[in-house]
Design a protein around this motif. Structure first.
Motif, short mmCIF file in Angstrom:
data_model
loop_
_atom_site.label_atom_id
_atom_site.label_comp_id
_atom_site.label_asym_id
_atom_site.label_seq_id
_atom_site.Cartn_x
_atom_site.Cartn_y
_atom_site.Cartn_z
N ASN A 1 35.80 41.40 42.57
CA ASN A 1 35.24 42.61 41.96
C ASN A 1 33.83 42.91 42.47
O ASN A 1 33.02 43.49 41.77
CB ASN A 1 35.25 42.48 40.44
N THR A 2 33.55 42.47 43.69
CA THR A 2 32.24 42.74 44.27
C THR A 2 32.09 44.24 44.55
O THR A 2 32.98 44.86 45.12
CB THR A 2 32.08 41.97 45.59
N SER A 3 30.97 44.80 44.14
CA SER A 3 30.77 46.22 44.41
C SER A 3 29.74 46.44 45.50
O SER A 3 29.78 47.43 46.22
CB SER A 3 30.36 46.94 43.14
N GLY A 4 28.80 45.54 45.63
CA GLY A 4 27.81 45.72 46.68
C GLY A 4 27.11 44.41 46.97
O GLY A 4 27.04 43.52 46.12
N VAL A 5 26.62 44.28 48.21
CA VAL A 5 25.96 43.03 48.60
C VAL A 5 24.71 43.35 49.39
O VAL A 5 24.73 44.20 50.28
CB VAL A 5 26.91 42.17 49.47
N GLU B 1 26.47 42.33 43.72
CA GLU B 1 26.68 43.13 42.50
C GLU B 1 28.14 43.09 42.15
O GLU B 1 29.00 43.23 43.02
CB GLU B 1 26.28 44.59 42.76
N LEU B 2 28.43 42.92 40.89
CA LEU B 2 29.84 42.84 40.50
C LEU B 2 30.19 44.00 39.58
O LEU B 2 29.37 44.45 38.79
CB LEU B 2 30.12 41.54 39.75
N LEU B 3 31.44 44.45 39.70
CA LEU B 3 31.93 45.44 38.75
C LEU B 3 32.32 44.69 37.49
O LEU B 3 32.90 43.61 37.57
CB LEU B 3 33.17 46.12 39.31
N PRO B 4 32.01 45.25 36.35
CA PRO B 4 32.46 44.56 35.14
C PRO B 4 33.99 44.63 35.05
O PRO B 4 34.59 45.67 35.32
CB PRO B 4 31.80 45.35 34.01
N THR B 5 34.61 43.51 34.73
CA THR B 5 36.06 43.52 34.57
C THR B 5 36.39 42.88 33.24
O THR B 5 35.60 42.12 32.68
CB THR B 5 36.76 42.68 35.65
N ASN B 6 37.59 43.16 32.77
CA ASN B 6 38.02 42.46 31.56
C ASN B 6 38.99 41.34 31.92
O ASN B 6 39.66 40.78 31.08
CB ASN B 6 38.61 43.39 30.52
N ASP B 7 39.02 41.04 33.18
CA ASP B 7 39.85 39.94 33.63
C ASP B 7 39.23 38.65 33.09
O ASP B 7 38.13 38.28 33.44
CB ASP B 7 39.84 39.92 35.17
N LYS B 8 39.98 37.98 32.25
CA LYS B 8 39.41 36.80 31.61
C LYS B 8 39.29 35.63 32.57
O LYS B 8 38.48 34.75 32.41
CB LYS B 8 40.28 36.40 30.42
N LYS B 9 40.16 35.65 33.56
CA LYS B 9 40.20 34.50 34.44
C LYS B 9 38.92 34.39 35.25
O LYS B 9 38.44 35.37 35.81
CB LYS B 9 41.39 34.63 35.40
N LYS B 10 38.40 33.20 35.28
CA LYS B 10 37.17 32.99 36.02
C LYS B 10 37.44 33.08 37.51
O LYS B 10 38.53 32.78 37.97
CB LYS B 10 36.61 31.62 35.68
N GLY C 1 23.94 37.07 34.51
CA GLY C 1 24.72 37.95 33.65
C GLY C 1 26.15 38.03 34.14
O GLY C 1 26.62 37.16 34.89
N ARG C 2 26.84 39.10 33.78
CA ARG C 2 28.24 39.19 34.16
C ARG C 2 28.42 40.07 35.39
O ARG C 2 29.51 40.20 35.90
CB ARG C 2 29.06 39.75 32.99
N THR C 3 27.37 40.69 35.82
CA THR C 3 27.55 41.65 36.89
C THR C 3 26.74 41.33 38.13
O THR C 3 26.60 42.15 39.01
CB THR C 3 27.16 43.06 36.42
N LYS C 4 26.20 40.16 38.20
CA LYS C 4 25.39 39.84 39.37
C LYS C 4 25.51 38.37 39.74
O LYS C 4 25.59 37.51 38.87
CB LYS C 4 23.94 40.20 39.08
N LEU C 5 25.52 38.14 41.03
CA LEU C 5 25.53 36.77 41.54
C LEU C 5 24.41 36.64 42.55
O LEU C 5 24.19 37.54 43.35
CB LEU C 5 26.84 36.50 42.30
#
Lengths: 445, 971
Positions: free
Chosen positions: A339-343, A381-390, A307-311
């Motif tokens: 934009n990592t929020s937790g690991v 865990e990632l914070l959702p961002t609207n930063d389009k850049k990958k 998804g957009r919020t997890k790696l």
């Protein structure tokens, strides 16, 4: 040639300013501060041209060293000189810091007067400089005439790096083969580029003016020797820890450079490395190899975006050398998005920590034997961002130290001849050790 | 294994920790010098004065240190001059040096006082300690006061002949110092001769410094024969080279590089003695050696074994330079960039070392990228592309841009990779990152130029991003694309119109491009865009201050109003090739820069005269000419610039200075101008005097015309030959004949565009079968076989119904006629213009592409006669919006004859009505895809102008149908 040399602190305040040429005015000091040190943008070039004046700079921690000129100088020489200047200062007073520079400004001026004349670099060997730039001004008066002329002949002489009359009770020498192995690997495990840049560092504590000859398992020499049937030298000499025996495979050296004490013309014609060594520690040679490199570690990355919020990250490292050897100070650095929020990390061996300030998971293992494998897995865990850049996915980098030379280089012999004094090659105690370190050791993910 | 303990560093830190303790004490040791930087009290100068005059030696020394510290931070302490000079007479060497430092800084501002110091200098020059003698002569040379220099001469003369080499090497440099102050004095005193003698000194460092001093002096006297280099002196230098310090080696090598060997043997022997330097640890020594080798190599015959050996020896040291510190890497890379341009063979196998590392400083990254593109070839392109794609996702904007641009340059350079490059670029455009998109569009435009009719399918994707373009270069590129492919972009006029709104806010390149693009559009779709072209022409000619823009506007205006056909020829002419390599340094400059390897000039890629003031470096250096082993001993310097080292670039390539885009955009104009020049010969009325009067800016105009051929000498042959010879078939539709009448064949593919294969042809409908009638002519020297044909998707699904029947090989100068039956069941894609057909023909040599337009009447089927009632109902049913009206002029047929003629082309008359002497013919047409077209033709007796109204559910076809009417009726 160099028109002036300035040293600034990080704020751009000038600590040392020495002008050698009339075409460089005081305003040059300010021009550099305003246009480079205080510039808003990141430095885009180490050479800057401001109002037809060229500035060369290097930075050491917070300190800026700038050489200024209005002529078409030899740019490579200017940089080499700046590095040399740093080396000389470091050998006089240690780390180059604002504190140390301010504390030694008189010394620095004295050095600058000696090693640069009218902008032309002069003798800059610390060994000989230390014989007469001592910061004990009165000493000059107590020197005998012989001592004085000895100094000058050394400074200007053919063997500017060594003085006569050195004596040691015990003649001893240490050879360090220090290699840094560089790798860039694709995520699929394909080697994009790999090379070893190695250095042979020698510490010599030898009496007199010894003539040394250094030999290694360089393919060209071995091939030559093989043809001529002269292999006995290598077999006889025992250098202790190296464990090198002739007959082992030779390595192809792409290119090498030598300390100025090595007779280059002799190397060019006979490929033999002969020299009179400086006293104490110095770098005898540098070399580069690209073929048949032993890559001590292999990194296998697996990054999955959920998804957009997890790696999900899984990294396996495999050690690839003799099981009897131990690698040390292993560190794997896995970059994480901004934009990592937790690991959450789980690793089989060693310790792993997420370091937010460095945007990376740092996994440290103290020791690891050869032919082993270890693994780390992490959920980011990632914070959702609207930063389009990958996220650019910086490569996974690795640090380690191994007790062998990844290039396969072996020291075959180091022979010492001193005809005037009564010690022979056998009396010299010789030590060799090999250290392989990671240079830029990266795997893309 | 045992190791000596490193206690040094521990000791050192202990030392440091003492510092703060000592800081408060009034007289610290040397470790507390930093306190001198902090004195900012009022009355400081006064206090210092007192301290300087103190009796205590320690206090004096402290005071001088404070003065020097103040001097360093820029305070004016010149008022203390006499007091400081008083401290000069001292036994303390450290103090003496400080005072000298002060003197060097302030002597100029206090010349009278400086005289006070002379005695001490003269005395010190006699000192038994060589270090002090040297110190005195070194410092004296730095005091730039005329009166002092007079006193300097005698001590200097002595020092030049001093028994101690340390003093001699210092004196040698002092001559250069003195020369800088007073050149005449140095000559009069004969110092130059003494300096020359020092070249033969026994001490290598003295030799090196003498060489450095002489080289510098010689630079300001370009014509003097100061550095009289001859084989003997060269030999001496080469001997000293092996013995002196690293810096001395640099001086000597730089000096050697100025020598021109007498013949190739001497050149080789010098090279042999210089090559060992390539293994030196000092990068500057290596680079200077490379300079000497690169220069002298020019003289070696290429077939010599040694030449090849030397080339091989150069690569490893250059690669090794890349493991130096980043600043040196930068210098090395800038130089490698030059070397790669001059001798690409040296590093062609070393691509990998130029791959960018993640942590490289940005200046190293950018330079590496440049070299990667230069080294890109078919062999390594896959690797390079993979890397570039990686780079395009990095953070630094400049770097990413350059990487994107590099992908485009690869496409142009290595044809085999073009397809992959384009798809990579499309991927990047999908990221929607603004600057990536813009950069990609700029390079795609170049790819279109290089490979016309191959990748235009991506135009749609490009158009989607039109709004995000805010940089002039990208806007200009996009406009160029829209103009160039106006016929394939439905709303080209709207797109261009949207740009026109802010015309005056655009940068010049966008304005120029917009002007050209709209004119192109007009020539392709004249009917709908008349207003637009008027608008842009008036904007360009009336409201602009830019002479270039005005001139270009006037040229177009005049062209369009005088002779639209000629305008078409000119504006839509074939474009010349674009060069594979970009940013190449112009060959003479490159040669000069090669002679400056390692220096600032090579870093800036500019000749020294561009950044050095005064006489120094103004002299241009050149590479030596190649000489045979026996001959050419006298004047090796003559006529070499164009000689042995001429660039290998093909003459048909545009000389590209600076940026590729600039060239491409401006190409349109020079091409136009070239053609105008030719045309003016054919039709002199075009440039008749009235033109100048109209324009009002005739001088500029004249200059423009005059300049054209010199701007584009290389491109002249391409556009002229192609442009005039093969008039665009785009215009063919206008006069296409029809029906039973077989239209004349037109040349679709000229031989010069297709490696000798010429194709002309036409379309016909015979017994309900559409046929493409082709004439293939082999104008090449070799036999052609294996012909095949394929169509791109088109508006009506035309496709070959069978293979192209060329059964026998086509020999040189043979011609064959083939008739190819077509079906209408192929894939459909709307084309612009509607009747455009893109064709690919393959033979054993290559694949060729061309496009042609077919008369739409070909598609009119035989059962196109509608029932009357159905006709009426349909006519009413189709909305009036779909009706279009056209005029057919100069047609002298009566209604009967017209009706018959049209019938032959399957245009059926259903009814006829006569109202007030006007015949109204109602007609129906059915297209192969089932579309019905209804027509009403008004024919007035005695009036040669017909009016025709067309109604159709698909109004797009009306224009084509009208063209058919016109063509059929007029033939």
């Amino acid at each position: 040639m160099i028109g002036g040399l300035f040293i600034y602190n990080h704020k751009g305040e000038v600590l040392i300013s020495r002008v050698y040429r009339d075409d460089i005015g005081r305003n040059a000091v300010d021009a550099f501060r305003v246009n480079v040190i205080h510039a808003r943008q990141q430095v885009r070039s180490p050479v800057t041209n401001i109002a037809r004046t060229s500035f060369f700079h290097v930075k050491r921690s917070n300190i800026w060293l700038a050489a200024v000129t209005k002529q078409n100088v030899n740019a490579a020489m200017v940089f080499e000189f700046l590095y040399k200047m740093c080396d000389v200062m470091a050998s006089y007073f240690g780390k180059i810091s604002e504190e140390n520079i301010k504390n030694n400004f008189v010394l620095i001026y004295e050095l600058l007067d000696e090693i640069l004349d009218f902008g032309y670099p002069q003798n800059s060997e610390t060994g000989s400089l230390k014989t007469f730039i001592t910061q004990q001004g009165i000493k000059g008066q107590h020197q005998t005439k012989e001592e004085q002329s000895q100094i000058t002949s050394q400074v200007t002489g053919q063997i500017g790096w060594r003085r006569e009359g050195i004596k040691y009770r015990r003649n001893e020498l240490f050879l360090d083969v220090l290699e840094s192995v560089n790798l860039l690997m694709s995520p699929q495990g394909q080697v994009l580029s790999a090379h070893v840049s190695g250095r042979v560092v020698m510490k010599s504590y030898l009496s007199g003016m010894p003539e040394c000859k250094f030999g290694m398992n360089d393919k060209i020499i071995i091939d030559k020797a093989g043809k001529g049937g002269v292999t006995n030298e290598a077999g006889k000499s025992d250098l202790g820890g190296g464990g090198s025996t002739s007959g082992k495979q030779s390595i192809a050296i792409d290119d090498c450079t030598f300390n100025q004490c090595v007779r280059l013309s002799k190397f060019d014609s006979e490929r033999s490395i002969s020299f009179i060594p400086p006293d104490g520690e110095y770098e005898l040679m540098r070399y580069r190899t690209t073929k048949d490199i032993i890559l001590p570690f292999r990194v296998i990355p697996l990054v999955r975006e959920v998804g957009r919020t997890k790696l999900e990250v899984k990294v396996v490292i495999k050690s690839n050398f003799k099981p009897s050897l131990l690698a040390q100070k292993i560190e794997v650095r896995i970059p994480t998005p901004l934009n990592t929020s937790g690991v959450q990390v789980i690793c089989m061996k060693g310790k792993a920590k997420y370091k937010a300030s460095e945007n990376a998971i740092v996994w440290k293992i103290k020791r690891m034997a050869g032919m082993k494998e270890s693994q780390i897995s992490a959920e980011i865990e990632l914070l959702p961002t609207n930063d389009k850049k990958k996220w650019a996915r910086p490569p996974i980098s690795m640090n380690f130290e191994v007790p062998f030379a990844p290039s396969g280089l072996k020291v075959r012999y180091l022979k010492v001849f001193e005809s005037k004094l009564n010690y022979s090659d056998h009396d010299v105690i010789k030590w060799v050790r090999y250290i392989g370190r990671s240079g830029i050791y990266e795997t893309r993910c | 294994m045992k190791w000596r303990k490193k206690y040094f560093s521990a000791c050192f830190y202990l030392f440091l920790s003492l510092v703060p303790l000592q800081e408060n004490r009034q007289f610290g040791s040397k470790m507390t010098d930093s306190k001198y930087f902090t004195t900012t009290k009022k009355g400081e100068i006064f206090e210092l004065k007192a301290e300087l005059n103190s009796d205590k030696k320690e206090k004096k020394k402290e005071a001088v240190k404070k003065v020097i510290a103040s001097m360093t931070v820029g305070k004016d302490v010149s008022a203390l001059f006499p007091d400081v000079v008083n401290c000069m007479q001292t036994d303390n060497l450290e103090l003496k040096k400080l005072v000298y430092l002060y003197l060097m800084n302030y002597a100029k501002s206090q010349p009278d006082m400086a005289i006070m110091a002379v005695n001490t200098f003269v005395k010190d020059c006699e000192d038994p300690n060589p270090l002090i003698r040297a110190l005195a002569v070194r410092t004296m040379g730095c005091i730039r006061v005329d009166k002092i220099t007079e006193y300097l001469c005698e001590p200097l003369r002595k020092c030049l002949k001093d028994e101690d080499p340390y003093v001699r090497k210092t004196a040698a440099v002092c001559v250069a110092k003195l020369h800088d102050i007073n050149a005449q004095l140095v000559e009069d005193q004969g110092f130059l001769d003494t300096l020359k003698d020092l070249i033969s000194d026994s001490n290598p460092m003295v030799v090196a410094n003498a060489v450095a001093a002489l080289s510098e002096i010689a630079e300001s006297h370009p014509n003097s024969n100061l550095l009289d280099l001859n084989p003997q002196s060269i030999n001496k230098l080469l001997t000293a080279l092996n013995e002196c310090t690293e810096w001395g080696q640099i001086f000597i090598l730089d000096c050697l590089a100025n020598y021109t060997p007498r013949d190739d043997r001497e050149s080789q022997s010098i090279c042999e003695r210089v090559t060992p330097r390539l293994s030196h640890a000092n990068s500057a020594v290596v680079l200077s050696a490379v300079k000497v080798l690169m220069k002298f190599m020019e003289m070696l015959p290429k077939d010599l074994d040694y030449y090849g050996t030397l080339l091989k020896k150069l690569a490893p040291p250059l690669v090794t330079l890349l493991s130096a510190e980043p600043e040196l890497q930068y210098v090395a890379l800038r130089n490698i960039n030059l070397i790669v341009q001059k001798r690409p063979e040296i590093l062609k196998h070393e691509m990998k070392v130029f791959f960018v590392k993640y942590n490289d400083p940005i200046y190293v990254k950018l330079e590496k990228l440049d070299i990667m593109i230069r080294l890109a070839s078919q062999a390594n392109i896959a690797q390079v592309l993979a890397e570039l794609k990686e780079y395009a996702t990095e953070v630094d904007v400049d770097f990413v841009r350059k990487a994107v641009r590099a992908i485009g340059r690869c496409a142009i350079k290595v044809e085999q990779s073009a397809e992959r490059c384009v798809s990579t670029l499309l991927d990047l455009i999908q990221t929607k990152v603004n600057y990536v998109v813009q950069e990609a569009i700029v390079v795609i435009k170049d790819i279109f130029r290089k490979y016309p009719n191959k990748y235009e399918s991506v135009i749609a994707t490009l158009c989607e991003n039109l709004d995000s373009l805010d940089e002039p270069e990208a806007r200009a590129a996009m406009i160029w694309i829209v103009g160039e492919y106006a016929e394939r972009i439905d709303n080209a006029d709207e797109l261009l119109e949207s740009f026109l709104e802010g015309f005056h806010d655009e940068s010049t390149q966008v304005q120029l491009q917009l002007l050209t693009a709209i004119v192109k559009l007009f020539l392709k779709k004249p009917t709908e865009t008349q207003e637009l072209v008027q608008q842009v022409l008036s904007l360009a000619t009336q409201d602009s201050d830019n002479p270039d823009l005005r001139d270009r506007g006037y040229i177009y205006w005049r062209l369009l109003s005088t002779d639209p056909v000629a305008a078409k020829e000119v504006v839509l002419a074939e474009k010349p090739l674009i060069s594979e390599e970009t940013d190449l340094i112009e060959p003479t400059l490159l040669e000069e820069l090669i002679c400056h390897i390692g220096t600032l000039a090579s870093v800036y890629h500019k000749p020294p005269s561009a950044f050095v003031e005064g006489s120094r470096g103004v002299m241009h250096k050149r590479l030596p000419a190649r000489t045979g082993s026996g001959e050419g001993t006298e004047c090796p310097d003559v006529g070499n610039a164009a000689g042995g080292s001429a660039p290998e670039a093909a003459p048909s390539i545009i000389p590209s200075q600076g940026d590729l885009l600039g060239d491409l955009l401006n190409l349109d104009l020079p091409a136009v101008l070239c053609n105008i020049l030719i045309m003016s010969k054919l039709n002199s009325s075009l440039l008749s005097p009235q033109l100048g009067g109209d324009i009002g800016g005739s001088p500029a105009m004249g200059a423009g015309f005059g300049a054209a051929p010199t701007v584009m000498p290389a491109s002249l042959n391409a556009p002229v030959g192609g442009g005039l010879g093969d008039l665009f078939d785009l215009g063919g539709g206008v006069g296409m004949p029809m029906g039973a009448y077989i239209p004349p064949k037109t040349v679709w593919l000229p031989a010069m565009k297709a490696k000798g294969l010429e194709i002309s042809g036409t379309f016909a409908r015979r017994a309900g079968v559409i046929q493409m009638e082709l004439v293939l002519t082999n104008k090449a020297m070799s036999v052609m076989t294996d012909f095949a044909i394929q169509f791109n998707r088109n508006s009506f699904g035309l496709a070959p119904a069978g293979p192209l029947q060329v059964l026998t090989p086509l020999g040189p100068n043979q011609t064959i006629e083939v008739s190819l039956p077509l079906s209408t069941v192929g894939p459909v894609m709307k084309m612009d213009p509607l009747n455009n057909l893109q064709v690919a023909v393959k033979n054993n040599i290559d694949v060729f592409y061309f496009s042609c337009q077919y008369p739409i009447s070909m598609l009119f089927v035989e059962d196109g006669k509608m029932e009357r009632q159905v006709f009426l109902a349909t006519w009413k049913d189709i909305p009036n919006d779909n009706e279009s009206q056209f005029q057919i002029q100069d047609c002298h047929l009566n209604s009967e004859a017209a009706s018959n003629k049209l019938q032959g082309s399957n245009i059926f008359t259903i009814a006829k009505r006569t109202v007030e002497g006007q015949d109204m013919l109602y007609m129906s047409i059915k297209l192969s895809n089932g579309i019905w077209v209804l027509a009403e033709l008004k024919v007035q007796a005695g009036n040669p102008n017909y009016t025709i109204s067309l109604k159709c559910r698909a109004p797009e076809v009306s224009q084509c149908v009208f063209q058919c009417y016109e063509a059929v009726l007029k033939n």
